[in-house]
Design a protein around this motif. Structure first.
Motif, mmCIF file in Angstrom:
data_model
loop_
_atom_site.group_PDB
_atom_site.id
_atom_site.type_symbol
_atom_site.label_atom_id
_atom_site.label_comp_id
_atom_site.label_asym_id
_atom_site.label_seq_id
_atom_site.Cartn_x
_atom_site.Cartn_y
_atom_site.Cartn_z
ATOM 1 N N ARG A 1 3.244 3.365 -7.575
ATOM 2 C CA ARG A 1 2.343 4.465 -7.221
ATOM 3 C C ARG A 1 1.634 4.153 -5.899
ATOM 4 N NH1 ARG A 1 -0.259 4.997 -11.728
ATOM 5 N NH2 ARG A 1 0.721 6.913 -12.398
ATOM 6 N N GLU A 2 1.174 2.929 -5.749
ATOM 7 C CA GLU A 2 0.493 2.520 -4.523
ATOM 8 C C GLU A 2 1.419 2.646 -3.313
ATOM 9 O OE1 GLU A 2 -1.194 -1.655 -2.716
ATOM 10 O OE2 GLU A 2 -1.421 -1.313 -4.872
ATOM 11 N N GLU B 1 1.891 6.249 -2.426
ATOM 12 C CA GLU B 1 0.704 6.818 -1.784
ATOM 13 C C GLU B 1 0.582 6.390 -0.331
ATOM 14 O OE1 GLU B 1 -2.452 5.489 -4.302
ATOM 15 O OE2 GLU B 1 -2.132 7.092 -5.768
ATOM 16 N N MET B 2 1.002 5.163 -0.026
ATOM 17 C CA MET B 2 0.804 4.605 1.316
ATOM 18 C C MET B 2 1.954 4.886 2.276
ATOM 19 S SD MET B 2 -0.837 0.855 0.370
ATOM 20 C CE MET B 2 0.561 0.150 1.167
ATOM 21 N N GLU C 1 5.208 6.467 4.340
ATOM 22 C CA GLU C 1 5.788 7.685 4.900
ATOM 23 C C GLU C 1 7.285 7.478 5.128
ATOM 24 O OE1 GLU C 1 4.433 10.702 5.396
ATOM 25 O OE2 GLU C 1 2.590 9.956 4.483
ATOM 26 N N LEU D 1 2.640 11.207 -12.518
ATOM 27 C CA LEU D 1 1.816 10.886 -11.353
ATOM 28 C C LEU D 1 0.826 12.028 -11.149
ATOM 29 C CD1 LEU D 1 4.502 9.597 -8.827
ATOM 30 C CD2 LEU D 1 2.901 8.229 -10.177
ATOM 31 N N GLU D 2 -0.154 11.806 -10.305
ATOM 32 C CA GLU D 2 -1.126 12.842 -10.012
ATOM 33 C C GLU D 2 -0.423 14.054 -9.413
ATOM 34 O OE1 GLU D 2 -1.321 9.676 -8.861
ATOM 35 O OE2 GLU D 2 -2.783 8.949 -10.311
ATOM 36 N N GLU E 1 -1.429 16.154 -7.258
ATOM 37 C CA GLU E 1 -1.598 16.239 -5.807
ATOM 38 C C GLU E 1 -0.572 15.362 -5.093
ATOM 39 O OE1 GLU E 1 -4.228 15.147 -7.859
ATOM 40 O OE2 GLU E 1 -4.922 17.196 -8.149
ATOM 41 N N LEU E 2 -0.303 14.199 -5.654
ATOM 42 C CA LEU E 2 0.671 13.291 -5.064
ATOM 43 C C LEU E 2 2.075 13.890 -5.154
ATOM 44 C CD1 LEU E 2 1.105 10.530 -3.732
ATOM 45 C CD2 LEU E 2 1.282 9.536 -6.025
ATOM 46 N N ARG F 1 2.509 16.599 -2.676
ATOM 47 C CA ARG F 1 2.741 16.055 -1.323
ATOM 48 C C ARG F 1 4.227 15.761 -1.126
ATOM 49 N NH1 ARG F 1 1.128 10.219 -0.210
ATOM 50 N NH2 ARG F 1 3.068 9.847 0.851
#
Length: 138
Positions: A23-24, A27-28, A30, A46-47, A49-50, A53
């Motif tokens: 997950r980390e 999130e970080m 690209e 997962l969230e 919002e994530l 994205r």
């Protein structure tokens, strides 16, 4: 450089202990390869919002893996994101989104038909029809 391969191994192993680190990284990063490999290893929700994205990433490969990850880790309400993905310009993204929608355990056939009649995008309608027909003939 080796991170996508490590994430691919974690996808096969389904290590629950690794999910916070995956997950980390998701999130970080690209990096397209890291994101696709990370999404392949997701097996817990997962969230939203994530996931949203990833559904809007420039890379169609990342968007495709996001649709597949949503199937493996979906909760009621996540179908809304998959419905949005049915309007994607890339065929593979629409196809995986439709496959995930049709396979969601909390959506009945009646739910899918109701959802189908709310779609505005003709390509999304066609894709959902195709995948529903594939499931029916299987």
């Amino acid at each position: 450089e080796h991170l996508p391969r490590l994430l691919a191994l974690l996808a096969v192993a389904h290590f629950d202990d690794a999910m916070p680190r995956i997950r980390e990284l998701l999130e970080m990063s690209e990096n397209e390869e890291v994101l696709t490999a990370g999404l392949k290893s997701v097996h817990v929700p997962l969230e939203r919002e994530l996931m949203a994205r990833f559904a809007r990433q420039d890379s169609w490969q990342v968007r495709t893996q996001a649709a597949r990850a949503l199937l493996r880790a979906a909760r009621p309400g996540d179908e809304k994101l998959l419905v949005q993905m049915l309007a994607d310009p890339v065929w593979w993204v629409r196809y995986r989104a439709a496959q995930s929608l049709v396979a969601l355990p909390f959506l009945s056939n009646e739910d899918l038909w109701r959802l189908r009649w709310t779609l505005d995008d003709k390509f999304g309608v066609n894709m959902l029809d195709q995948v529903m027909a594939e499931r029916k003939s299987a």
